[in-house]
Design a protein around this motif. Structure first.
Motif, PDB file in Angstrom:
ATOM      1  N   MET A 170     -16.689 -12.632 -18.239  1.00  0.00           N
ATOM      2  CA  MET A 170     -15.293 -12.999 -18.466  1.00  0.00           C
ATOM      3  C   MET A 170     -14.474 -12.890 -17.183  1.00  0.00           C
ATOM      4  O   MET A 170     -13.551 -12.082 -17.084  1.00  0.00           O
ATOM      5  N   ALA A 171     -14.783 -13.672 -16.193  1.00  0.00           N
ATOM      6  CA  ALA A 171     -14.118 -13.738 -14.893  1.00  0.00           C
ATOM      7  C   ALA A 171     -12.870 -12.871 -14.762  1.00  0.00           C
ATOM      8  O   ALA A 171     -11.767 -13.311 -15.068  1.00  0.00           O
ATOM      9  N   PRO A 172     -13.000 -11.620 -14.291  1.00  0.00           N
ATOM     10  CA  PRO A 172     -11.825 -10.739 -14.209  1.00  0.00           C
ATOM     11  C   PRO A 172     -11.010 -10.946 -12.938  1.00  0.00           C
ATOM     12  O   PRO A 172     -11.563 -11.051 -11.839  1.00  0.00           O
ATOM     13  N   SER A 173      -9.702 -11.026 -13.114  1.00  0.00           N
ATOM     14  CA  SER A 173      -8.769 -11.150 -11.995  1.00  0.00           C
ATOM     15  C   SER A 173      -7.687 -10.102 -12.134  1.00  0.00           C
ATOM     16  O   SER A 173      -7.467  -9.555 -13.219  1.00  0.00           O
ATOM     17  N   ILE A 174      -6.997  -9.860 -11.038  1.00  0.00           N
ATOM     18  CA  ILE A 174      -5.930  -8.865 -11.054  1.00  0.00           C
ATOM     19  C   ILE A 174      -4.789  -9.344 -10.173  1.00  0.00           C
ATOM     20  O   ILE A 174      -5.010  -9.951  -9.123  1.00  0.00           O
ATOM     21  N   ALA A 175      -3.555  -9.117 -10.618  1.00  0.00           N
ATOM     22  CA  ALA A 175      -2.366  -9.357  -9.798  1.00  0.00           C
ATOM     23  C   ALA A 175      -1.835  -8.000  -9.383  1.00  0.00           C
ATOM     24  O   ALA A 175      -1.432  -7.208 -10.231  1.00  0.00           O
ATOM     25  N   THR A 176      -1.836  -7.723  -8.079  1.00  0.00           N
ATOM     26  CA  THR A 176      -1.576  -6.367  -7.607  1.00  0.00           C
ATOM     27  C   THR A 176      -0.680  -6.354  -6.385  1.00  0.00           C
ATOM     28  O   THR A 176      -0.632  -7.318  -5.618  1.00  0.00           O
ATOM     29  N   ASN A 177       0.025  -5.248  -6.189  1.00  0.00           N
ATOM     30  CA  ASN A 177       0.769  -5.052  -4.944  1.00  0.00           C
ATOM     31  C   ASN A 177      -0.065  -4.286  -3.924  1.00  0.00           C
ATOM     32  O   ASN A 177       0.439  -3.841  -2.906  1.00  0.00           O
ATOM     33  N   GLY A 178      -1.354  -4.163  -4.226  1.00  0.00           N
ATOM     34  CA  GLY A 178      -2.282  -3.557  -3.292  1.00  0.00           C
ATOM     35  C   GLY A 178      -2.530  -2.075  -3.499  1.00  0.00           C
ATOM     36  O   GLY A 178      -3.505  -1.523  -2.980  1.00  0.00           O
ATOM     37  N   THR A 179      -1.680  -1.424  -4.253  1.00  0.00           N
ATOM     38  CA  THR A 179      -1.820   0.015  -4.479  1.00  0.00           C
ATOM     39  C   THR A 179      -3.162   0.333  -5.139  1.00  0.00           C
ATOM     40  O   THR A 179      -3.501  -0.233  -6.179  1.00  0.00           O
ATOM     41  N   GLY A 180      -3.938   1.217  -4.533  1.00  0.00           N
ATOM     42  CA  GLY A 180      -5.193   1.656  -5.110  1.00  0.00           C
ATOM     43  C   GLY A 180      -6.360   0.708  -4.938  1.00  0.00           C
ATOM     44  O   GLY A 180      -7.493   1.049  -5.278  1.00  0.00           O
ATOM     45  N   VAL A 181      -6.126  -0.482  -4.411  1.00  0.00           N
ATOM     46  CA  VAL A 181      -7.205  -1.462  -4.292  1.00  0.00           C
ATOM     47  C   VAL A 181      -8.239  -1.018  -3.258  1.00  0.00           C
ATOM     48  O   VAL A 181      -9.451  -1.082  -3.498  1.00  0.00           O
ATOM     49  N   ALA A 182      -7.773  -0.577  -2.100  1.00  0.00           N
ATOM     50  CA  ALA A 182      -8.712  -0.144  -1.055  1.00  0.00           C
ATOM     51  C   ALA A 182      -9.584   1.005  -1.543  1.00  0.00           C
ATOM     52  O   ALA A 182     -10.790   1.060  -1.264  1.00  0.00           O
ATOM     53  N   GLU A 183      -8.995   1.911  -2.299  1.00  0.00           N
ATOM     54  CA  GLU A 183      -9.723   3.083  -2.783  1.00  0.00           C
ATOM     55  C   GLU A 183     -10.815   2.714  -3.790  1.00  0.00           C
ATOM     56  O   GLU A 183     -11.815   3.433  -3.920  1.00  0.00           O
ATOM     57  N   HIS A 184     -10.639   1.618  -4.511  1.00  0.00           N
ATOM     58  CA  HIS A 184     -11.611   1.196  -5.517  1.00  0.00           C
ATOM     59  C   HIS A 184     -12.343  -0.081  -5.117  1.00  0.00           C
ATOM     60  O   HIS A 184     -13.015  -0.703  -5.950  1.00  0.00           O
ATOM     61  N   ASN A 213       5.720   1.897   2.186  1.00  0.00           N
ATOM     62  CA  ASN A 213       5.543   0.773   3.103  1.00  0.00           C
ATOM     63  C   ASN A 213       4.495  -0.145   2.498  1.00  0.00           C
ATOM     64  O   ASN A 213       3.302  -0.027   2.781  1.00  0.00           O
ATOM     65  N   ASN A 214       4.921  -1.071   1.642  1.00  0.00           N
ATOM     66  CA  ASN A 214       3.967  -1.886   0.905  1.00  0.00           C
ATOM     67  C   ASN A 214       3.259  -2.890   1.787  1.00  0.00           C
ATOM     68  O   ASN A 214       2.135  -3.308   1.475  1.00  0.00           O
ATOM     69  N   PHE A 215       3.879  -3.289   2.904  1.00  0.00           N
ATOM     70  CA  PHE A 215       3.216  -4.225   3.798  1.00  0.00           C
ATOM     71  C   PHE A 215       1.934  -3.607   4.352  1.00  0.00           C
ATOM     72  O   PHE A 215       0.898  -4.270   4.445  1.00  0.00           O
ATOM     73  N   ALA A 216       1.976  -2.336   4.684  1.00  0.00           N
ATOM     74  CA  ALA A 216       0.774  -1.644   5.151  1.00  0.00           C
ATOM     75  C   ALA A 216      -0.263  -1.565   4.039  1.00  0.00           C
ATOM     76  O   ALA A 216      -1.476  -1.712   4.279  1.00  0.00           O
ATOM     77  N   THR A 217       0.201  -1.351   2.821  1.00  0.00           N
ATOM     78  CA  THR A 217      -0.707  -1.231   1.674  1.00  0.00           C
ATOM     79  C   THR A 217      -1.463  -2.527   1.423  1.00  0.00           C
ATOM     80  O   THR A 217      -2.679  -2.515   1.183  1.00  0.00           O
ATOM     81  N   ILE A 218      -0.758  -3.668   1.446  1.00  0.00           N
ATOM     82  CA  ILE A 218      -1.440  -4.937   1.150  1.00  0.00           C
ATOM     83  C   ILE A 218      -2.455  -5.277   2.230  1.00  0.00           C
ATOM     84  O   ILE A 218      -3.540  -5.803   1.940  1.00  0.00           O
ATOM     85  N   ASN A 219      -2.129  -4.985   3.473  1.00  0.00           N
ATOM     86  CA  ASN A 219      -3.080  -5.270   4.551  1.00  0.00           C
ATOM     87  C   ASN A 219      -4.324  -4.405   4.437  1.00  0.00           C
ATOM     88  O   ASN A 219      -5.452  -4.873   4.641  1.00  0.00           O
ATOM     89  N   LYS A 220      -4.136  -3.151   4.088  1.00  0.00           N
ATOM     90  CA  LYS A 220      -5.268  -2.255   3.906  1.00  0.00           C
ATOM     91  C   LYS A 220      -6.152  -2.751   2.761  1.00  0.00           C
ATOM     92  O   LYS A 220      -7.398  -2.749   2.860  1.00  0.00           O
TER      93      LYS A 220
END
Length: 403
Positions: free
Chosen positions: A138-152, A188-195
């Motif tokens: 079931m092709a999973p997608s996510i819309a995110t501001n980047g928080t927690g993505v790098a960690e997972h 600083n969300n810009f740093a988060t999305i880049n990470k």
């Protein structure tokens, strides 16, 4: 009758990557087939629908940002007066979502699964739900501001996720963070999305795989409207596709008309749509037009990421009408998403409508998606929009112009 389509150049750039997972490719293809057929044959007996093609879950209301264009936590957002603790307590458990996905599969539904919020990675259990959706095809997608993505990222890539959609509202820290400020000023969300983007891309390279696709989602506003080409250039080597939204909104007059129309149709007044009233519109439509046309020009080349402009308006007069005349639908006169997509809110309420979800057909804590999909309340809503036409709020809705 207009219909949203992905530009051919973007399709050619992304299809080879999607084919890495044939089950996901089938998910995407069937959504397009359903849209096409629904526009050809809009009426169904008693408002019934066939297969669920997309399961959209607003999995949490909790968010660490206060984006100005957001109808939930933005300047007029309908969640601003809510208790965060109570919102969290009302959430559906991960185990229940997994049971719901398995039930869909057992009943012949294999929809794509789309998690959003709030910030979906602030929900404990998002990764497990993504992994189960992937296991079921079931092709999973996510819309995110980047928080927690790098960690997972390791688990998200391994699943694999289909698309990681990261909100990118500026080419630099100042522009992006002005559009998407944190609930805490230190964010600083810009740093988060880049990470997040760098981590997903890095693991993807290590594993020698093409998925998940990385998409940059830009909501056009009064801060970034003249920096769209800059966003593309800054992120062109980081992402697979750039999506530019003209933004969903409503004005006060249309909001009042919608409240009256909704009351007449369904017998109670709606409230959620008032959250989408805002003052963030682009101040110069000619400049915006130049930016969007330039994006289409660079995207027509086979180097660089694909571009999707949603809805596909680029001429100055059309852009001015989009932001000043809420009645103008640009030919998007029929909602087809209500026959293909389900929308589940953080408390388990299921609704036919993603952004304006006052109408509830039931709750998935008490019933399955399969049981609610063609329930009498759901069919009543579909019949209303098919027979009586769109409601005032519908003309600026991602379910109408973006699905």
């Amino acid at each position: 009758m207009s219909q949203s389509w992905v530009p051919i150049t973007t399709i050619l750039k992304t299809v080879p990557k999607i084919l890495e997972m044939p089950a996901y490719a089938k998910n995407v293809a069937m959504i397009q087939v359903d849209k096409f057929l629904r526009n050809l044959f809009p009426h169904t007996e008693e408002g019934a629908a066939n297969r669920v093609r997309q399961c959209s879950i607003r999995i949490t209301d909790i968010c660490n940002l206060r984006c100005h264009t957001c109808g939930q936590w933005g300047d007029s957002g309908f969640l601003r007066a809510e208790s965060v603790k109570e919102l969290k307590q009302r959430e559906v458990t991960p185990d229940r979502y997994i049971k719901l996905l398995r039930d869909l599969n057992e009943n012949g539904h294999t929809p794509s699964v789309y998690l959003w919020g709030g910030e979906p990675m602030l929900y404990k259990g998002s990764v497990e739900i993504i992994e189960e959706a992937a296991r079921l095809g079931m092709a999973p997608s996510i819309a995110t501001n980047g928080t927690g993505v790098a960690e997972h990222a390791e688990r998200l890539v391994a699943a694999p996720m289909f698309v990681v959609q990261v909100s990118v509202d500026g080419p630099d820290e100042a522009t992006h963070n002005a559009s998407r400020p944190g609930a805490n000023p230190s964010v600083n969300n810009f740093a988060t999305i880049n990470k997040a983007i760098d981590r997903i891309a890095g693991i993807r390279r290590e594993r020698k795989q093409r998925l998940p696709l990385i998409a940059a989602l830009t909501t056009i506003n009064n801060v970034n409207y003249n920096r769209l080409l800059d966003i593309y250039e800054v992120f062109r080597d980081k992402v697979d596709v750039c999506v530019f939204y003209l933004a969903w909104w409503i004005d006060e007059q249309s909001a009042e008309r919608h409240a009256k129309d909704f009351q007449e149709r369904f017998g109670f007044p709606p409230q959620k749509h008032f959250g989408w009233i805002g003052n963030w519109r682009p101040p110069d439509y000619e400049v915006l037009s130049e930016q969007l046309k330039s994006l289409n020009e660079v995207a027509s080349k086979f180097s660089g990421p694909g571009v999707v402009i949603m809805p596909p308006l680029t001429d100055t007069p059309d852009l001015q009408r989009y932001y000043t005349d809420h009645d103008c639908s640009f030919g998007f006169d029929r909602c087809v998403s209500i026959y293909s997509a389900v929308e589940i809110n953080s408390n388990g309420d299921m609704s036919p409508c993603r952004d304006y979800h006052d109408y509830v057909v039931g709750n998935v804590k008490e019933a399955t998606i399969t049981e609610l999909w063609n329930s009498e309340p759901y069919k009543k809503f579909r019949k209303s929009l098919t027979e009586k036409g769109l409601m005032p709020v519908c003309t600026r809705c991602c379910g109408l112009m973006g699905y």
